[in-house]
Design a protein around this motif. Sequence first.
Motif, PDB file in Angstrom:
ATOM      1  N   GLY A 141       0.678  -1.016   0.064  1.00 35.77           N
ATOM      2  CA  GLY A 141       0.135  -0.267  -0.417  1.00 35.77           C
ATOM      3  C   GLY A 141       1.071   1.394   0.323  1.00 35.77           C
ATOM      4  O   GLY A 141      -0.013   2.042  -0.051  1.00 35.77           O
ATOM      5  N   ASP A 142       2.093   0.979  -0.505  1.00 34.47           N
ATOM      6  CA  ASP A 142       3.024   2.159  -0.221  1.00 34.47           C
ATOM      7  C   ASP A 142       2.829   3.155  -1.699  1.00 34.47           C
ATOM      8  O   ASP A 142       3.525   2.261  -2.466  1.00 34.47           O
ATOM      9  CB  ASP A 142       4.536   1.952  -0.147  1.00 34.47           C
ATOM     10  CG  ASP A 142       5.679   2.524  -0.067  1.00 34.47           C
ATOM     11  OD1 ASP A 142       5.181   3.943   0.333  1.00 34.47           O
ATOM     12  OD2 ASP A 142       6.975   2.576   0.644  1.00 34.47           O
ATOM     13  N   VAL A 143       1.962   3.440  -1.995  1.00 35.61           N
ATOM     14  CA  VAL A 143       2.015   3.687  -3.621  1.00 35.61           C
ATOM     15  C   VAL A 143       2.708   5.661  -3.122  1.00 35.61           C
ATOM     16  O   VAL A 143       3.161   6.153  -4.542  1.00 35.61           O
ATOM     17  CB  VAL A 143       0.273   4.871  -3.272  1.00 35.61           C
ATOM     18  CG1 VAL A 143      -0.551   2.978  -2.811  1.00 35.61           C
ATOM     19  CG2 VAL A 143      -0.152   5.950  -2.261  1.00 35.61           C
ATOM     20  N   TYR A 144       3.783   6.258  -2.071  1.00 32.57           N
ATOM     21  CA  TYR A 144       4.666   7.067  -2.334  1.00 32.57           C
ATOM     22  C   TYR A 144       5.853   6.800  -3.256  1.00 32.57           C
ATOM     23  O   TYR A 144       6.229   7.776  -3.524  1.00 32.57           O
ATOM     24  CB  TYR A 144       4.496   7.814  -1.238  1.00 32.57           C
ATOM     25  CG  TYR A 144       3.315   8.005  -0.290  1.00 32.57           C
ATOM     26  CD1 TYR A 144       2.418   9.184  -1.170  1.00 32.57           C
ATOM     27  CD2 TYR A 144       2.878   7.267   0.528  1.00 32.57           C
ATOM     28  CE1 TYR A 144       1.474   9.337  -0.465  1.00 32.57           C
ATOM     29  CE2 TYR A 144       1.476   7.536   1.034  1.00 32.57           C
ATOM     30  CZ  TYR A 144       0.483   8.524   0.626  1.00 32.57           C
ATOM     31  OH  TYR A 144      -0.176   8.340   0.954  1.00 32.57           O
ATOM     32  N   ASP A 169      -0.647   5.298  -8.686  1.00 30.56           N
ATOM     33  CA  ASP A 169      -2.756   6.270  -8.416  1.00 30.56           C
ATOM     34  C   ASP A 169      -3.150   5.644  -7.581  1.00 30.56           C
ATOM     35  O   ASP A 169      -4.243   6.464  -8.413  1.00 30.56           O
ATOM     36  CB  ASP A 169      -2.678   6.170 -10.327  1.00 30.56           C
ATOM     37  CG  ASP A 169      -3.309   5.337 -10.874  1.00 30.56           C
ATOM     38  OD1 ASP A 169      -2.513   4.090 -10.049  1.00 30.56           O
ATOM     39  OD2 ASP A 169      -3.825   5.095 -11.454  1.00 30.56           O
ATOM     40  N   GLN A 170      -3.067   4.064  -7.432  1.00 29.38           N
ATOM     41  CA  GLN A 170      -4.301   3.843  -6.464  1.00 29.38           C
ATOM     42  C   GLN A 170      -4.391   4.848  -4.511  1.00 29.38           C
ATOM     43  O   GLN A 170      -3.592   5.054  -3.887  1.00 29.38           O
ATOM     44  CB  GLN A 170      -4.148   2.085  -6.049  1.00 29.38           C
ATOM     45  CG  GLN A 170      -4.483   1.914  -7.874  1.00 29.38           C
ATOM     46  CD  GLN A 170      -4.404   0.212  -7.956  1.00 29.38           C
ATOM     47  OE1 GLN A 170      -3.831  -0.736  -7.385  1.00 29.38           O
ATOM     48  NE2 GLN A 170      -5.612  -0.488  -7.505  1.00 29.38           N
ATOM     49  N   PRO A 172      -4.878   3.696  -0.670  1.00 27.02           N
ATOM     50  CA  PRO A 172      -3.724   2.112  -0.287  1.00 27.02           C
ATOM     51  C   PRO A 172      -5.103   1.300   0.352  1.00 27.02           C
ATOM     52  O   PRO A 172      -5.211   0.099   0.450  1.00 27.02           O
ATOM     53  CB  PRO A 172      -2.945   2.897   0.890  1.00 27.02           C
ATOM     54  CG  PRO A 172      -2.793   4.516   0.779  1.00 27.02           C
ATOM     55  CD  PRO A 172      -4.218   4.942  -0.434  1.00 27.02           C
ATOM     56  N   VAL A 173      -6.096   2.109   0.411  1.00 26.86           N
ATOM     57  CA  VAL A 173      -7.927   1.317   1.471  1.00 26.86           C
ATOM     58  C   VAL A 173      -8.129   0.334  -0.274  1.00 26.86           C
ATOM     59  O   VAL A 173      -9.010  -0.110   0.316  1.00 26.86           O
ATOM     60  CB  VAL A 173      -8.259   2.377   1.965  1.00 26.86           C
ATOM     61  CG1 VAL A 173     -10.220   1.493   2.045  1.00 26.86           C
ATOM     62  CG2 VAL A 173      -8.580   3.275   3.720  1.00 26.86           C
ATOM     63  N   ASP A 174      -8.159   0.903  -0.336  1.00 21.52           N
ATOM     64  CA  ASP A 174      -8.990   0.530  -2.129  1.00 21.52           C
ATOM     65  C   ASP A 174      -7.718  -1.203  -2.926  1.00 21.52           C
ATOM     66  O   ASP A 174      -7.994  -1.805  -2.688  1.00 21.52           O
ATOM     67  CB  ASP A 174      -9.027   1.418  -3.790  1.00 21.52           C
ATOM     68  CG  ASP A 174      -9.861   2.127  -3.623  1.00 21.52           C
ATOM     69  OD1 ASP A 174     -10.759   2.664  -2.602  1.00 21.52           O
ATOM     70  OD2 ASP A 174     -10.037   3.475  -3.680  1.00 21.52           O
ATOM     71  N   ILE A 175      -6.292  -0.688  -2.365  1.00 20.90           N
ATOM     72  CA  ILE A 175      -5.896  -1.352  -3.085  1.00 20.90           C
ATOM     73  C   ILE A 175      -5.542  -2.612  -1.905  1.00 20.90           C
ATOM     74  O   ILE A 175      -6.226  -4.086  -2.793  1.00 20.90           O
ATOM     75  CB  ILE A 175      -3.936  -0.590  -2.791  1.00 20.90           C
ATOM     76  CG1 ILE A 175      -3.485   0.296  -3.668  1.00 20.90           C
ATOM     77  CG2 ILE A 175      -3.226  -2.115  -2.497  1.00 20.90           C
ATOM     78  CD1 ILE A 175      -2.495   0.989  -3.659  1.00 20.90           C
ATOM     79  N   ALA A 176      -6.062  -2.590  -0.651  1.00 20.50           N
ATOM     80  CA  ALA A 176      -6.159  -3.040   0.338  1.00 20.50           C
ATOM     81  C   ALA A 176      -7.738  -4.252   0.138  1.00 20.50           C
ATOM     82  O   ALA A 176      -7.984  -5.338   0.427  1.00 20.50           O
ATOM     83  CB  ALA A 176      -5.934  -2.730   1.583  1.00 20.50           C
ATOM     84  N   ARG A 177      -8.550  -3.083   0.045  1.00 23.52           N
ATOM     85  CA  ARG A 177      -9.566  -3.961  -0.595  1.00 23.52           C
ATOM     86  C   ARG A 177      -9.804  -5.452  -1.316  1.00 23.52           C
ATOM     87  O   ARG A 177     -10.231  -6.531  -1.460  1.00 23.52           O
ATOM     88  CB  ARG A 177     -11.041  -3.574  -0.631  1.00 23.52           C
ATOM     89  CG  ARG A 177     -11.251  -2.552   0.990  1.00 23.52           C
ATOM     90  CD  ARG A 177     -12.657  -1.405   0.274  1.00 23.52           C
ATOM     91  NE  ARG A 177     -12.853  -1.232   1.937  1.00 23.52           N
ATOM     92  CZ  ARG A 177     -13.019   0.991   2.223  1.00 23.52           C
ATOM     93  NH1 ARG A 177     -13.579   1.140   1.347  1.00 23.52           N
ATOM     94  NH2 ARG A 177     -14.141  -0.008   3.205  1.00 23.52           N
TER      95      ARG A 177
END
Length: 460
Positions: A141-144, A169-170, A172-177
């Motif tokens: 979830g490290d989008v940075y 571009d996502q 983190p919450v959306d990635i995890a779900r």
Amino acid sequence: MLESLSTRLARVVKTMKGEARLTESNTADMLREIRMALLEADVALPVVREFIAKVKERALGQDVVGSLSPGQALVGVVHRELANVIGADLGKEASQINLATQPPAIILMAGLQGAGKTTTVAKLAKHLIDTRKKKVLTVSGDVYRPAAIEQLKTVTGQAGAEWFPSTPDQKPVDIARAALDYARNHYFDVLIVDTAGRLAIDDAMMKEIAELHAAIKPIETLFVVDAMQGQDAVNVAKAFSDALPLTGVVLTKTDGDSRGGAALSVRHITGKPIKFIGVSEKIGGLEAFDADGFANRILGMGDIVALVQEATKAIDVAEAQKLAEKLKKGNRFDLEDFKAQIGQMKNMGGMQGILDKLPAQFQQAASQVNQDEAAKKVRRMEGIINSMTPGERAKPELIKATRKRRIAAGAGVTVQEVNRLLNEFDQIAGMMKKMQGGGLGKMMRAMGGMKRGFPGFGPK
């Protein structure tokens, strides 16, 4: 890890063991030495104060004063309190990873950038695959930091787990779900979620990880902290503990920390058990934490349990059994077998990896050995054996002057080094011959005796 703290405390332990009786004077001297050792090891001051107060209280109690060997009894008190500071009072179950939930069990990893979260995710995945036989999925979830996503993909592959893709571009919450849905649909046992770190604590980071925690409701939330941070680890631990319902701590880079104070401080500040420690950069370099064993190592008593666990992981039992059967039938131990034993030693992290877990008096041998030079000698030994023909490995007596020159040239070493290897092989082969017919148990004990002739440790 722990060299300076272990040295100081081992000296105190040795002194106190020899005391026939305790006086106000020698008890005060002992407590002063322990206090200085802990402070120099970067243990937080509140932890030191509480520890010294508890040891002092017990030292004046009947269990020590009334003992036939008060010096040894006092050492026992120091050991118990030290073990409690780092989590023994929580019980062994507290330090185990909890997967008792409807699969997939979600593990959330939190910590600052640079603490080693991403590599720890992969190490934990490998641990769960190897020891719990779980099917593991990882996601970042490290989008940075796009590089962190790619890094997780690489190390996850090395661990033998599966990686779920994500992009900068996502959210983190959306990635995890999305990863959670995939894990459910593909019958994964465990989902490990890597999170973004910062170089320092900030409100945005804490808010983001708190929202992520609320969205996926992990069964384990592990705080990953760099053992080399020392006093800074205390502040970081408190911030994460305040923001998240942590369930445990993973202490990384313990192989690079000679002081060891973070282990004592972080457990005390968070009130949560240390579940794992990172002991090397290798993908298998994660150890389940044992408070009693860790206390033993701090006091210079060694951690034999960890050594046995390491040996169990490293030694190929099937190969060992095969060799035992070979010897039992009267067949000779040859150079191919010798090469295999060298490989087993390397899997345990070499002699340094073994000595680190032995009591202090044995560890003194490590300080007299150049570990880099010993590792080079191991590689040269393997090179020499690889330069031999299968017939020469099976019958070393065939190797005379002409063959020795050919083998030395092929391995890029001198003839003297070939002679040295053959001499060391003869010693081990003689030991193996003595225990023929004795079965696997004797063979395993004999393998431990290899260090006498191991490069860098035996006579040259």
